[in-house]
Every structure is written in structure tokens, then in C-alpha cells.
Write an enzyme that holds these catalytic residues in place. Structure first.
Site, PDB file in Angstrom:
ATOM      1  N   HIS A 125       0.827  -1.220   0.000  1.00  0.00           N
ATOM      2  CA  HIS A 125       0.000   0.000   0.000  1.00  0.00           C
ATOM      3  C   HIS A 125       0.853   1.259   0.000  1.00  0.00           C
ATOM      4  CE1 HIS A 125      -3.666  -2.409   1.691  1.00  0.00           C
ATOM      5  NE2 HIS A 125      -3.398  -2.672   0.430  1.00  0.00           N
ATOM      6  N   SER A 204      -7.623  -6.576   9.395  1.00  0.00           N
ATOM      7  CA  SER A 204      -9.054  -6.823   9.541  1.00  0.00           C
ATOM      8  C   SER A 204      -9.676  -7.463   8.295  1.00  0.00           C
ATOM      9  CB  SER A 204      -9.763  -5.514   9.865  1.00  0.00           C
ATOM     10  OG  SER A 204      -9.571  -4.588   8.818  1.00  0.00           O
TER      11      SER A 204
HETATM   12  P1  NAD Z   1      -7.391  -2.039  10.136  1.00  0.00           P
HETATM   13  O1  NAD Z   1      -7.199  -0.748  10.851  1.00  0.00           O
HETATM   14  O2  NAD Z   1      -8.562  -2.213   9.272  1.00  0.00           O
HETATM   15  O3  NAD Z   1      -7.415  -3.249  11.216  1.00  0.00           O
HETATM   16  C1  NAD Z   1      -6.457  -3.402  12.218  1.00  0.00           C
HETATM   17  C2  NAD Z   1      -6.523  -4.833  12.768  1.00  0.00           C
HETATM   18  O4  NAD Z   1      -5.515  -4.976  13.752  1.00  0.00           O
HETATM   19  C3  NAD Z   1      -7.843  -5.201  13.436  1.00  0.00           C
HETATM   20  O5  NAD Z   1      -8.250  -6.480  12.989  1.00  0.00           O
HETATM   21  C4  NAD Z   1      -7.510  -5.218  14.934  1.00  0.00           C
HETATM   22  O6  NAD Z   1      -8.305  -6.142  15.649  1.00  0.00           O
HETATM   23  C5  NAD Z   1      -6.050  -5.624  14.906  1.00  0.00           C
HETATM   24  N1  NAD Z   1      -5.217  -5.180  16.032  1.00  0.00           N
HETATM   25  C6  NAD Z   1      -5.264  -3.989  16.682  1.00  0.00           C
HETATM   26  N2  NAD Z   1      -4.296  -3.949  17.629  1.00  0.00           N
HETATM   27  C7  NAD Z   1      -3.622  -5.123  17.561  1.00  0.00           C
HETATM   28  C8  NAD Z   1      -2.505  -5.662  18.252  1.00  0.00           C
HETATM   29  N3  NAD Z   1      -1.876  -4.995  19.223  1.00  0.00           N
HETATM   30  N4  NAD Z   1      -2.069  -6.901  17.903  1.00  0.00           N
HETATM   31  C9  NAD Z   1      -2.688  -7.606  16.940  1.00  0.00           C
HETATM   32  N5  NAD Z   1      -3.752  -7.147  16.237  1.00  0.00           N
HETATM   33  C10 NAD Z   1      -4.210  -5.923  16.547  1.00  0.00           C
HETATM   34  O7  NAD Z   1      -6.026  -2.214   9.366  1.00  0.00           O
HETATM   35  P2  NAD Z   1      -5.626  -3.058   8.080  1.00  0.00           P
HETATM   36  O8  NAD Z   1      -6.336  -4.376   8.103  1.00  0.00           O
HETATM   37  O9  NAD Z   1      -4.158  -3.024   8.041  1.00  0.00           O
HETATM   38  O10 NAD Z   1      -6.143  -2.303   6.768  1.00  0.00           O
HETATM   39  C11 NAD Z   1      -6.594  -1.011   6.567  1.00  0.00           C
HETATM   40  C12 NAD Z   1      -5.699  -0.075   5.766  1.00  0.00           C
HETATM   41  O11 NAD Z   1      -5.162   0.816   6.706  1.00  0.00           O
HETATM   42  C13 NAD Z   1      -4.519  -0.588   5.028  1.00  0.00           C
HETATM   43  O12 NAD Z   1      -4.654  -0.200   3.712  1.00  0.00           O
HETATM   44  C14 NAD Z   1      -3.292   0.154   5.619  1.00  0.00           C
HETATM   45  O13 NAD Z   1      -2.451   0.611   4.575  1.00  0.00           O
HETATM   46  C15 NAD Z   1      -3.890   1.308   6.321  1.00  0.00           C
HETATM   47  N6  NAD Z   1      -3.276   1.773   7.585  1.00  0.00           N
HETATM   48  C16 NAD Z   1      -1.930   1.650   7.805  1.00  0.00           C
HETATM   49  C17 NAD Z   1      -1.395   2.068   9.011  1.00  0.00           C
HETATM   50  C18 NAD Z   1       0.089   1.951   9.237  1.00  0.00           C
HETATM   51  O14 NAD Z   1       0.868   2.017   8.288  1.00  0.00           O
HETATM   52  N7  NAD Z   1       0.533   1.735  10.484  1.00  0.00           N
HETATM   53  C19 NAD Z   1      -2.209   2.596  10.003  1.00  0.00           C
HETATM   54  C20 NAD Z   1      -3.588   2.713   9.744  1.00  0.00           C
HETATM   55  C21 NAD Z   1      -4.097   2.282   8.532  1.00  0.00           C
END
Ligand code: NAD
Ligand code: ZN
Length: 266
Positions: A125, A204
Site C-alpha cells: 500500500h 481486519s
Molecule cells: P485495520 O485498521 O482495518 O485493522 C487493524 C486490525 O488490527 C484489526 O483487525 C484489529 O483487531 C487488529 N489489532 C489492533 N491492535 C492489535 C494488536 N496490538 N495486535 C494484533 N492485532 C491488533 O487495518 P488493516 O487491516 O491493516 O487495513 C486497513 C488499511 O489501513 C490498510 O490499507 C493500511 O495501509 C492502512 N493503515 C496503515 C497504518 C500503518 O501504516 N501503520 C495505520 C492505519 C491504517
């Protein structure tokens, strides 16, 4: 089955290990996922959800605001560091070498900061520290040249070095398609097809390529281990062909990595 049995059985059959990460692995570093209100962004009196901001449509309508949002998020990312789960994956790559591939949906760059190589890390991404030409005069990806200022003049310096038209964040937006050149699409599919073991952490199950990868792994007979604090569609698949571990990434991943490295050596 317990994780040790799942890993031992999978790695006897073949050698490739693929790890798929989502925002959950970076949550413990302090980067909000897209599911809470922390991800919302206000423009005037309108509150936008991330799925509305992270689009070509939003960028076309309000490029300056979309840039402001990304520069804000970049500041959050650069204010924190990798956690024990990121570091465990760097150890896993060190232990497995060419038998390891990391496919990440995260744009925060923390896997690379923790020590995973760019060569074996597919940032499907994009990466929040980089930008490219919005008019696509080339596919050249360059570091964002400005600091984290909210000053209105910043957008003018975010230009393509070649054609001098506006640059855009190097991010795959929700209304865009994957490609190999920019996002390693085919490489990720191939990695899934060749995997004996898939480890999924903190996602997720709402984006397209990860869903395809998990289906391919399941159909190809790979073992699947899902680590998440909540139930999700991938956990259901993992329960069929591996194990779903409920809890934080930093709780489960370091021990799982040791198990995988030990099994791969034997
Ligand atoms: P999402 O936000 O949709 O889901 C996050 C998932 O992580 C959930 O299923 C939740 O239950 C789980 N989770 C939360 N804390 C956790 C932990 N400590 N240990 C294990 N699991 C945990 O994120 P996604 O599925 O990655 O997809 C959404 C989009 O968001 C992607 O396209 C991504 O590029 C983008 N995104 C990226 C970042 C980043 O780069 N850090 C941050 C936010 C969103
Ligand atoms: Zn250009």
C-alpha cells in the site's frame, strides 16, 4: 493444534514462509489503526473517515487537505519506533533468509526501520515517507522533501522533479488498483502460491490483495496462523488450516518466531 505442531508440519512439506501484516502490528508502537475515531480528519466543519480521505477522488477535489492529512500521519509515524513484534520479524528474516517474504499493508516504514530488507518486504500500500508524480510522467518514487509543517505554502514544494507538476503521496488509495511496478502485486501473489506457512498479524481482512493471498494459501495447502486481538475473517480460515492466536502481536509473535526458526533449521 498448537503453534509448534502447525509450524513443524508446515515446514516439513516445503520451506517458504510468508508474513502478512496490517495496522494492528503498529498499534502497539502508537500508530492508530483505521478502525477507531483517531483516524478521522476534519476539514472545515466536515469530518472525513480514512476511507474517504485515502482516495484519488479526495486528492482530486482537495489536494492540499489530503497532503495535510498525510503529512500529519507521517509525523505520527516518525514520532514512534518499531516494537517487539516488528523486531521479531526482522529476526525471522535473518533466520530464514531467502525463505522469508514479508507483505505489509502498513505505510509507516516500521518494518524497514526494524531491520527487514526492502528486497524481501513488499509494501503493497506504499510508504508514507515517499511521493511520486500525480500525473504519472514516470514511476519514480522519491522521499518527501519537506518537514512536517502545516504551513499552507508547503504544497507548492511537493512537485515532480521531472515535469514540475504536483506530486502525490506514494500510497495505494482505496479507489485505485494494485500494480507490480509500484506495489509488488504479482510478487505477492507468487509468494502466496509458494508459501508453506502464512503468518497473518493485525489485519481486519478488508483489502483485496491480502484476501486473495489468504485464499491462495488456503487452497494451496499452506498452514495459516493468525494473530489478532479480535475475531476476523482470516482467523476463521486459520482455524481450518492452522491456528488463530487471540491477543496482541507483541504477546505472540516473538515466541512464534523462535518456533519457526527452530523448525526451519531442523
Ligand atoms: P485495520 O485498521 O482495518 O485493522 C487493524 C486490525 O488490527 C484489526 O483487525 C484489529 O483487531 C487488529 N489489532 C489492533 N491492535 C492489535 C494488536 N496490538 N495486535 C494484533 N492485532 C491488533 O487495518 P488493516 O487491516 O491493516 O487495513 C486497513 C488499511 O489501513 C490498510 O490499507 C493500511 O495501509 C492502512 N493503515 C496503515 C497504518 C500503518 O501504516 N501503520 C495505520 C492505519 C491504517
Ligand atoms: Zn511528472
Amino acid at each position: 493444534m498448537n503453534p509448534t505442531d502447525v509450524v513443524a508440519k508446515a515446514l516439513k512439506k516445503s520451506q517458504q514462509v510468508v508474513v502478512l501484516t496490517g495496522a494492528g502490528i503498529s498499534a502497539e508502537s502508537g500508530i492508530p489503526t483505521f478502525r477507531g475515531e483517531e483516524g478521522y480528519w476534519t476539514v472545515g466543519s466536515t469530518v472525513y473517515r480514512p476511507m474517504e480521505m485515502a482516495t484519488q477522488e479526495a486528492y482530486s477535489a482537495m489536494p492540499e487537505e489530503v497532503w495535510r492529512w498525510y503529512l500529519h500521519r507521517r509525523k505520527v509515524c516518525r514520532g514512534v519506533g518499531p516494537n517487539a513484534a516488528h523486531r521479531a520479524l526482522a529476526n525471522l528474516e535473518e533466520g530464514l533468509g531467502d525463505r522469508f517474504t514479508l507483505v505489509t499493508q502498513n505505510v509507516d516504514g516500521l518494518h524497514i526501520q526494524a531491520g527487514n530488507s526492502l528486497q524481501r518486504t513488499y509494501q503493497i500500500h506504499g510508504n508514507i515517507d515517499y511521493m511520486r508524480c500525480a500525473a504519472a510522467c514516470s514511476n519514480r518514487i522519491v522521499p518527501i522533501p519537506v518537514p512536517f509543517s502545516g504551513d499552507a505554502s508547503f504544497i507548492d514544494s511537493l512537485r515532480c522533479e521531472q515535469c514540475h507538476r504536483p506530486a502525490r503521496p506514494h500510497i495505494l488509495w482505496f479507489d485505485e488498483c494494485y500494480s507490480e511496478t509500484l506495489y509488488r502485486f504479482e510478487s505477492s501473489i507468487r509468494a502466496a502460491q509458494e508459501a508453506a506457512l502464512l503468518v497473518i498479524i493485525g489485519t481486519s481482512a478488508q483489502t483485496n490483495l491480502p484476501n486473495q493471498m489468504v485464499s491462495l494459501c488456503a487452497r494451496g495447502g499452506a498452514a495459516i496462523i493468525d494473530i489478532n486481538i479480535e475475531d476476523n475473517a482470516f482467523a476463521a480460515v486459520a482455524q481450518q488450516c492452522g491456528v488463530a492466536l487471540r491477543g496482541k502481536a507483541t504477546l505472540h509473535l516473538p515466541a512464534l518466531v523462535e518456533t519457526i526458526i527452530a523448525a526451519a533449521k531442523s
